[in-house]
Design a protein around this motif. Structure first.
Motif, PDB file in Angstrom:
ATOM      1  N   SER A 120      39.040  51.160  46.331  1.00 30.21           N
ATOM      2  CA  SER A 120      39.568  50.155  45.373  1.00 30.21           C
ATOM      3  C   SER A 120      39.769  50.881  44.066  1.00 30.21           C
ATOM      4  CB  SER A 120      38.840  49.114  45.318  1.00 30.21           C
ATOM      5  OG  SER A 120      39.413  47.992  44.416  1.00 30.21           O
ATOM      6  N   ARG A 121      39.137  50.307  43.005  1.00 32.35           N
ATOM      7  CA  ARG A 121      38.826  50.924  41.721  1.00 32.35           C
ATOM      8  C   ARG A 121      37.660  50.508  41.009  1.00 32.35           C
ATOM      9  NH1 ARG A 121      43.148  48.036  37.583  1.00 32.35           N
ATOM     10  NH2 ARG A 121      42.445  45.987  38.093  1.00 32.35           N
ATOM     11  N   GLY A 122      37.353  51.158  39.858  1.00 29.36           N
ATOM     12  CA  GLY A 122      36.100  50.774  39.238  1.00 29.36           C
ATOM     13  C   GLY A 122      35.163  51.880  39.137  1.00 29.36           C
ATOM     14  N   HIS A 158      38.740  55.295  29.890  1.00 30.84           N
ATOM     15  CA  HIS A 158      38.239  54.520  30.699  1.00 30.84           C
ATOM     16  C   HIS A 158      39.344  53.227  30.972  1.00 30.84           C
ATOM     17  CE1 HIS A 158      35.168  53.842  34.025  1.00 30.84           C
ATOM     18  NE2 HIS A 158      35.352  52.624  33.725  1.00 30.84           N
ATOM     19  N   ASN A 159      38.972  52.347  31.473  1.00 34.60           N
ATOM     20  CA  ASN A 159      39.585  51.225  31.735  1.00 34.60           C
ATOM     21  C   ASN A 159      38.669  49.856  31.937  1.00 34.60           C
ATOM     22  OD1 ASN A 159      42.464  49.653  31.752  1.00 34.60           O
ATOM     23  ND2 ASN A 159      41.575  49.033  33.639  1.00 34.60           N
ATOM     24  N   GLU A 160      38.776  48.874  30.884  1.00 34.30           N
ATOM     25  CA  GLU A 160      37.722  48.001  31.067  1.00 34.30           C
ATOM     26  C   GLU A 160      36.700  47.885  31.734  1.00 34.30           C
ATOM     27  OE1 GLU A 160      40.197  45.026  33.432  1.00 34.30           O
ATOM     28  OE2 GLU A 160      41.356  44.257  31.675  1.00 34.30           O
ATOM     29  N   TYR A 161      35.839  48.616  30.956  1.00 36.95           N
ATOM     30  CA  TYR A 161      34.134  48.956  31.408  1.00 36.95           C
ATOM     31  C   TYR A 161      33.772  47.616  31.615  1.00 36.95           C
ATOM     32  CZ  TYR A 161      33.694  53.770  29.580  1.00 36.95           C
ATOM     33  OH  TYR A 161      33.928  55.002  29.660  1.00 36.95           O
ATOM     34  N   MET A 316      45.837  45.360  24.298  1.00 35.71           N
ATOM     35  CA  MET A 316      46.216  46.577  25.211  1.00 35.71           C
ATOM     36  C   MET A 316      46.905  46.040  26.479  1.00 35.71           C
ATOM     37  SD  MET A 316      45.961  49.728  25.056  1.00 35.71           S
ATOM     38  CE  MET A 316      44.693  50.587  23.879  1.00 35.71           C
ATOM     39  N   GLU A 317      46.727  44.901  26.897  1.00 34.14           N
ATOM     40  CA  GLU A 317      47.468  44.594  27.982  1.00 34.14           C
ATOM     41  C   GLU A 317      47.301  42.848  28.227  1.00 34.14           C
ATOM     42  OE1 GLU A 317      45.179  45.281  31.805  1.00 34.14           O
ATOM     43  OE2 GLU A 317      44.935  47.332  31.346  1.00 34.14           O
ATOM     44  N   HIS A 318      48.275  42.482  28.479  1.00 29.99           N
ATOM     45  CA  HIS A 318      48.565  41.252  28.807  1.00 29.99           C
ATOM     46  C   HIS A 318      49.837  40.889  29.777  1.00 29.99           C
ATOM     47  CE1 HIS A 318      51.957  41.504  26.049  1.00 29.99           C
ATOM     48  NE2 HIS A 318      52.456  40.254  26.815  1.00 29.99           N
ATOM     49  N   SER A 324      48.767  38.171  39.349  1.00 29.24           N
ATOM     50  CA  SER A 324      48.811  38.257  40.866  1.00 29.24           C
ATOM     51  C   SER A 324      47.430  37.878  41.456  1.00 29.24           C
ATOM     52  CB  SER A 324      49.412  39.438  41.557  1.00 29.24           C
ATOM     53  OG  SER A 324      48.377  40.465  41.206  1.00 29.24           O
ATOM     54  N   TRP A 325      46.583  37.765  40.773  1.00 29.44           N
ATOM     55  CA  TRP A 325      44.960  37.462  41.107  1.00 29.44           C
ATOM     56  C   TRP A 325      44.661  36.094  40.868  1.00 29.44           C
ATOM     57  CZ3 TRP A 325      42.906  36.707  36.502  1.00 29.44           C
ATOM     58  CH2 TRP A 325      43.587  37.450  35.432  1.00 29.44           C
ATOM     59  N   GLN A 326      45.335  35.222  40.340  1.00 26.72           N
ATOM     60  CA  GLN A 326      44.967  33.944  40.204  1.00 26.72           C
ATOM     61  C   GLN A 326      45.128  33.249  41.490  1.00 26.72           C
ATOM     62  OE1 GLN A 326      46.284  32.621  36.252  1.00 26.72           O
ATOM     63  NE2 GLN A 326      44.845  33.967  35.224  1.00 26.72           N
ATOM     64  N   ALA A 364      48.002  47.025  45.335  1.00 26.89           N
ATOM     65  CA  ALA A 364      47.556  45.871  45.325  1.00 26.89           C
ATOM     66  C   ALA A 364      48.213  44.960  44.344  1.00 26.89           C
ATOM     67  CB  ALA A 364      46.026  45.959  44.878  1.00 26.89           C
ATOM     68  N   GLU A 365      48.820  45.349  43.233  1.00 26.19           N
ATOM     69  CA  GLU A 365      49.386  44.635  42.334  1.00 26.19           C
ATOM     70  C   GLU A 365      50.948  44.525  42.033  1.00 26.19           C
ATOM     71  OE1 GLU A 365      46.993  43.892  38.902  1.00 26.19           O
ATOM     72  OE2 GLU A 365      46.383  45.713  38.859  1.00 26.19           O
ATOM     73  N   LYS A 366      51.625  44.505  43.375  1.00 25.96           N
ATOM     74  CA  LYS A 366      53.037  44.689  43.319  1.00 25.96           C
ATOM     75  C   LYS A 366      53.556  43.277  42.977  1.00 25.96           C
ATOM     76  CE  LYS A 366      53.081  44.738  48.330  1.00 25.96           C
ATOM     77  NZ  LYS A 366      51.611  45.298  48.382  1.00 25.96           N
TER      78      LYS A 366
HETATM   79  C1  GLA Z   1      43.398  44.495  34.296  1.00 27.73           C
HETATM   80  C2  GLA Z   1      43.670  45.901  34.574  1.00 27.73           C
HETATM   81  C3  GLA Z   1      45.015  46.434  34.779  1.00 27.73           C
HETATM   82  C4  GLA Z   1      45.653  45.595  35.919  1.00 27.73           C
HETATM   83  C5  GLA Z   1      45.567  44.124  35.259  1.00 27.73           C
HETATM   84  C6  GLA Z   1      46.515  43.108  35.755  1.00 27.73           C
HETATM   85  O1  GLA Z   1      43.437  44.066  33.151  1.00 27.73           O
HETATM   86  O2  GLA Z   1      43.141  46.733  33.557  1.00 27.73           O
HETATM   87  O3  GLA Z   1      44.930  47.495  35.411  1.00 27.73           O
HETATM   88  O4  GLA Z   1      44.904  45.453  37.077  1.00 27.73           O
HETATM   89  O5  GLA Z   1      44.402  43.673  35.139  1.00 27.73           O
HETATM   90  O6  GLA Z   1      45.869  42.658  36.951  1.00 27.73           O
END
Ligand code: GLA
Length: 697
Positions: A120-122, A158-161, A316-318, A324-326, A364-366
């Motif tokens: 997966s990731r993390g 990194h991404n979202e520690y 940075m993200e929205h 797709s994860w709710q 996973a996020e298509k």
């Molecule tokens: C998080 C991640 C992104 C992506 C989004 C949307 O914020 O940082 O890589 O997975 O969620 O699901």
């Protein structure tokens, strides 16, 4: 006492330019022919900045120590030629498969012993020496490779520690926890005292006997759990600063950030993180099905601006439409994305980026939306993406303007962690609900707030409210006392100032260091039977000194109701202003105490938003940051926030209502270039009015 990282002087700011616009760009997923089309479409959409490299570790370092930058260089070159700024990520949130194979010991072990596998990731174990070494190697390789590259405008470490959590219970983590505890407490005796280990015979005779809080027979030692939460935040922060410092050796100028998750990250104490970042950035995804989603978006923005110390920040993200994860993923309605994006701008964002640029076809996020949907450019989403890009360019003059709030809400991760531990008087006392009740009341009345740490400087505020400060240190108590003494207006909601920094109940009981300021002691906590309501009635104010701009009493209705929680208050100077006439604790419920030149109000029961609003309303003066709407008729869904520039103000008006509203504000709408003394904001519409600044604005 916290174990502080070394002081860090933030050297840089958000890259120059307009309000930046863009997304995570993941070209690894696509053939190079698509990259060229991407660049053309980015220009069409008004994209000025993209984050790249977040998931690129396995491509850049396909075998340990062997690097291949060929595809990466081509992408950097294309973006540079197009004048699109690059926010370059270190890819350490997704170690390659070879890493897990080579270092199975680096996998994260959860509290119940479950090993978190790859696939997966993390992050893996944040204390793993192998991970630290591999992360440092890839970070250094990238920083050295791109040194002085003109496309690099910012770094995204990194991404979202903390998502998914970084709380590891492996043997290396146990040792790291012990080292952290030694640093915090110095001696084992000090730890035993603070942790109260005589309770249930937990006394420790050597450091090696101490473990991370795993599953046990019943409730764990609460300070062990709280310290472990602090330790985990510090461990993840150490991973960030390690990468930051490597980058800084190669790039002296570009700002370095990492994407936070504002209120949605339970793992990290972001007050400590923000001090270590050049620019604060956050990710925020709507709770799409919630009709109040735009209110919670505003709360995230206000927290992010507060973390940034009032300086502009980066979204940075929205999502531009559905996630797709709710459980049931609502797509945004036409115009909703523009309202969302400009609501972030209104509350201080100088960059609006999405996840992601092009919608994935695999992985996973298509089904997560993107700026370029599967169906291409002839879509509502892409048309709105382009319109928003053009409008953000029209708002370039907002850059670096700031929001000035006069009301602050206390916000402290330590208190939230502590309040959420096991065996409290009621699981129905939830800090997030309390925060939301207060925030929603203030949002609907048009009052912009900052979120502040209880020990921070409060000079800028007229009113400070503590919606959920179960843990309040002696230092915070002194800070709040000084605020009230010099004329501040303060209100606290129940379960306030119960424990100190060591999760130890304040001597003499709640509200510990605030007993004199509030003029009372909580004699007993007495939860109300679930589903019952308690009737409150106002008490006539006693004669006394009334200070200018201070409420003489609170609330005006004959009867109100409260529920869930009550406290038996022993008044020691405070006046009762609302009392319960029934329920488990008849007697004072809301109190007011004059202290120095200020006033301190205590609300000892849980209440619905309307009731709380009525009771606390007189504390707020000035009433609202919202200009007059519809000749004075309340318009709770008309969001109005002012950004203050050097010579002008910008009033951002966002209409979340399904009817038009007329707003009295004179100036020029930067989106339409109309100049007028008042503006109609159509249902679902937005105006950004540049006003002429008058004295005192
Ligand atoms: C998080 C991640 C992104 C992506 C989004 C949307 O914020 O940082 O890589 O997975 O969620 O699901």
């Amino acid at each position: 006492m916290a174990v502080s990282p070394a002081a860090y002087a933030a050297p840089a700011q958000i890259p120059a330019g307009p309000i930046h616009y863009g997304a995570d760009y993941n070209p690894e997923q696509w053939d190079p022919a698509v990259w060229r089309e991407d660049i053309d479409l980015m220009r069409r959409a008004g994209v000025t900045m993209v984050s790249i490299g977040i998931w690129s570790w396995a491509r850049i370092e396909p075998r340990p120590g062997q690097f291949d930058f060929s595809r990466f260089d081509e992408v950097l070159g294309l973006l540079n030629e197009a004048g699109i700024a690059v926010d370059l990520a270190t890819p350490t949130a997704a170690p390659p498969a070879w890493f897990y194979r080579q270092h199975p010991e680096a996998r994260l072990i959860e509290a119940d012993g479950t090993i978190r596998q790859g696939g997966s990731r993390g992050i893996c174990c944040p204390h793993s020496p192998a991970y630290a070494e591999a992360a440092a190697r890839i970070t250094e390789a990238i920083a050295a490779h791109v040194k002085d590259h003109p496309a690099i405008a910012m770094w995204h470490v990194h991404n979202e520690y903390g998502a998914p959590g970084g709380d590891c219970h492996c043997e290396v983590s146990q040792q790291a926890f012990r080292a952290w505890l030694r640093h915090r407490y110095g001696t084992l005796a000090a730890l035993n005292t603070a942790w109260g280990t005589d309770f249930w015979g937990q006394l420790y005779g050597s450091w090696e006997e101490i473990g991370t809080p795993r599953h046990s027979g019943t409730a764990l030692n609460p300070l062990c759990e709280l310290d472990y939460a602090r330790f985990t935040s510090d461990s993840l922060l150490a991973r960030f600063t390690a990468e930051r410092d490597i980058i800084r050796r190669y790039d002296a100028a570009s700002p370095i950030t990492t994407n936070l998750m504002a209120t949605n990250c339970p793992a990290n104490d972001y007050w400590r993180w923000a001090e270590q970042m050049d620019v604060v950035s956050t990710d925020y995804y709507l709770e799409a099905a919630d009709p109040d989603a735009h209110i919670w978006l505003a709360m995230e923005s206000d927290l992010t601006r507060s973390l940034a110390g009032g300086k502009p920040w980066v979204l940075m993200e929205h999502s531009v439409s559905a996630v797709s994860w709710q459980p049931h993923n609502w797509a945004k309605l036409p115009g909703e994305e523009r309202r969302n994006a400009l609501a972030h701008v209104a509350r201080g964002a100088d960059a609006i980026l999405a996840f992601q640029w092009r919608q994935s076809r695999r992985g996973a996020e298509k089904f997560h939306s993107a700026m370029v949907p599967h169906a291409g450019t002839d879509t509502r989403v892409f048309r709105e993406v382009c319109e928003l890009g053009a409008q953000l360019q029209d708002l370039a003059e907002l850059r670096d303007s700031v929001v000035n709030a006069r009301v602050a809400l206390l916000w402290d991760w330590n208190s939230f962690w502590a309040q959420d531990l096991a065996w409290r008087p009621s699981v129905l006392m939830r800090h997030r609900d309390q925060l939301r009740t207060v925030y929603r009341w203030l949002w609907e009345r048009g009052t912009v707030v900052d979120l502040v740490h209880p020990e921070s400087n409060l000079d800028a505020y007229d009113v400070v409210i503590a919606p959920a400060s179960y843990l309040l240190s002696e230092a915070a108590g002194n800070n709040l006392a000084a605020f009230v003494h010099r004329g501040g207006r303060f209100a606290a909601l129940p379960f306030f100032a119960v424990v100190d920094d060591d999760e130890c109940v304040h001597a003499g009981g709640a509200p510990g260091p605030m007993r004199e300021v509030l003029g009372l002691t909580v004699a007993e906590i007495r939860p109300v039977r679930q589903g019952d309501t308690v009737t409150l009635t106002p008490v006539q104010p006693q004669a006394g000194v009334v200070h200018t701009a201070m409420p003489t009493t609170l609330g005006s209705s004959r009867y109100l109701t409260a529920h869930t929680w009550s406290e038996d208050l022993r008044l020691e100077g405070a006046e009762a202003v609302w009392t319960a006439v029934d329920g488990p604790t008849p007697g004072p419920v809301v109190t007011m105490n004059r202290y120095g030149k200020g006033v301190a109000v205590y609300v000892s029961m849980l209440m619905d938003r309307d009731v709380l609003a009525e009771i606390l309303e007189p504390l707020l003066d000035p009433p609202s940051d919202r200009p007059e709407v519809d000749g004075g008729i309340p318009a709770p869904k008309l969001e109005a926030v002012t950004r203050h520039g050097a010579n002008t103000n910008f009033v951002i008006l966002i209409n979340h209502d399904d009817v038009d509203h007329r707003v009295d504000v004179a100036g020029t709408d930067l989106l339409t270039r109309e100049t007028a003394d008042s503006f109609t904001v159509s249902a679902g519409g937005v105006r950004v009015v540049r006003t002429v600044r008058t004295n005192g604005d």
